[in-house]
Design an enzyme around this catalytic site. Sequence first.
Site, short mmCIF file in Angstrom:
data_model
loop_
_atom_site.label_atom_id
_atom_site.label_comp_id
_atom_site.label_asym_id
_atom_site.label_seq_id
_atom_site.Cartn_x
_atom_site.Cartn_y
_atom_site.Cartn_z
N ASP A 261 41.91 49.30 43.43
CA ASP A 261 40.62 49.27 44.11
C ASP A 261 40.92 48.70 45.51
OD1 ASP A 261 39.06 49.85 41.83
OD2 ASP A 261 39.66 48.01 40.99
N HIS A 289 37.03 45.64 37.14
CA HIS A 289 37.47 46.98 37.75
C HIS A 289 36.17 48.05 37.30
CE1 HIS A 289 39.98 50.35 38.66
NE2 HIS A 289 39.91 50.95 37.36
#
Length: 428
Positions: A261, A289
């Site tokens: 990410d 996440h």
Amino acid sequence: VSSTFWTTQMFRLGSRALLRTPSLVIQKNANYASLLPKKSAIDQHVETAYAILAQNPPKNQAELTNLLNNSSELKSALSGLNQDKADYIRNDVLLNYFASKKSKKPVRVVVTGASGAIGYALLPRIASGELLGPDQPIHLHLLELPDAMKSLQGVVMELHDCAFPLLSDITATDNVTRAFDQVDYAFLVGARPRSKGMERSDLLKANAAIFSTQGKALNDVANPSVKVLVVGNPANTNAYIAARNAPKIDPRNFTAMTRLDHNRGLAQLSEKTGAKVTDIHNFAIWGNHSATQYPDISHTKINGKAASSLVDKEWVQKTFIPTVQQRGAAIINQRGSSSAASAASSAIDHIRDWVAGTNEEWTSMGIHSDGSYGVEKGLYFSYPVVCRNGDFEIVQGLSLDEFSKTKIKETEAELKAERDGVAAYIPK
């Protein structure tokens, strides 16, 4: 280059075969053949030198030279030789130490789900030295399900065919205890994927069974200082489950991957501003996440300027944040399968920076919360961190605006709900 080659060249060149190291020069015009002990004696003394160096391995050629010249233990070991023979032994080691792979013991690295798409992209990069450096031998441990062992053997064949100099051994197995035996680094990639019609709660429970078993195995047989990266989703909660089932291992040694990410965020900022990703600093991913993660640019600098001065607030909130949050789904929509190459690359980045350090740069890691920024202790939560000396440290003292505080609370709430959903798999 082999030791035999260098020995032959030194015999052939005579006085020209001088190392460019002032304190380690073999005497000019020496009759080497008459000076040297028999080959078996050479091997014995060289092996003794390697054994002494292994007690405090030098990191580079300068450190090696210093040890060869000044180690009292090595001087004692070579004291029975005349000076010319001792110098020859030292030069042999100096020339071949780092190339010999005896400079370091192999480290054991396990990858679960090793024949899957991420494993397939990850393994060559580990074996090539990209993870731990060009002088660190690797013993790969590969874990798969019984039904995937045939595919895994094909992966093993390819790894052998690559002829990686640093790949010292491969253990391929469907036995979790054998896979985790004495491992130093663990990439927990394999996880139950979400199937059509499957509720998230069912996915959590299916993976809880997997990661509780793996946590127990790590606890029982892995190196107690093992560094663990959970890649398989839901990564944060899977890391929580594994860690709670491994009481002998420091919970800080378990981490979840939000580096993917983080890298996605850097790429989006680079594309928007035209800056190189290396010109972007102090970017962070907070939380899970998942689609609740918070990509935070409020402290980010791009070429020394505040990122907030280069991009408008509406773009950040309506385009940038959702794009990073939903990037995985967008890739599945485009290619028909989930991220593999980028996930493998980010996994390499995560462990390499954890080990080698970030040079005071920020990165993002899902880690055991210590309560920083009001996040509940014990959750595996992504924070901005700096890595140094094989450890990480949360960036402290950041001011958070109300938008950031709200986003952090939202992702924390999701992690609490996930934790509560797998309570049956957590030891009391």
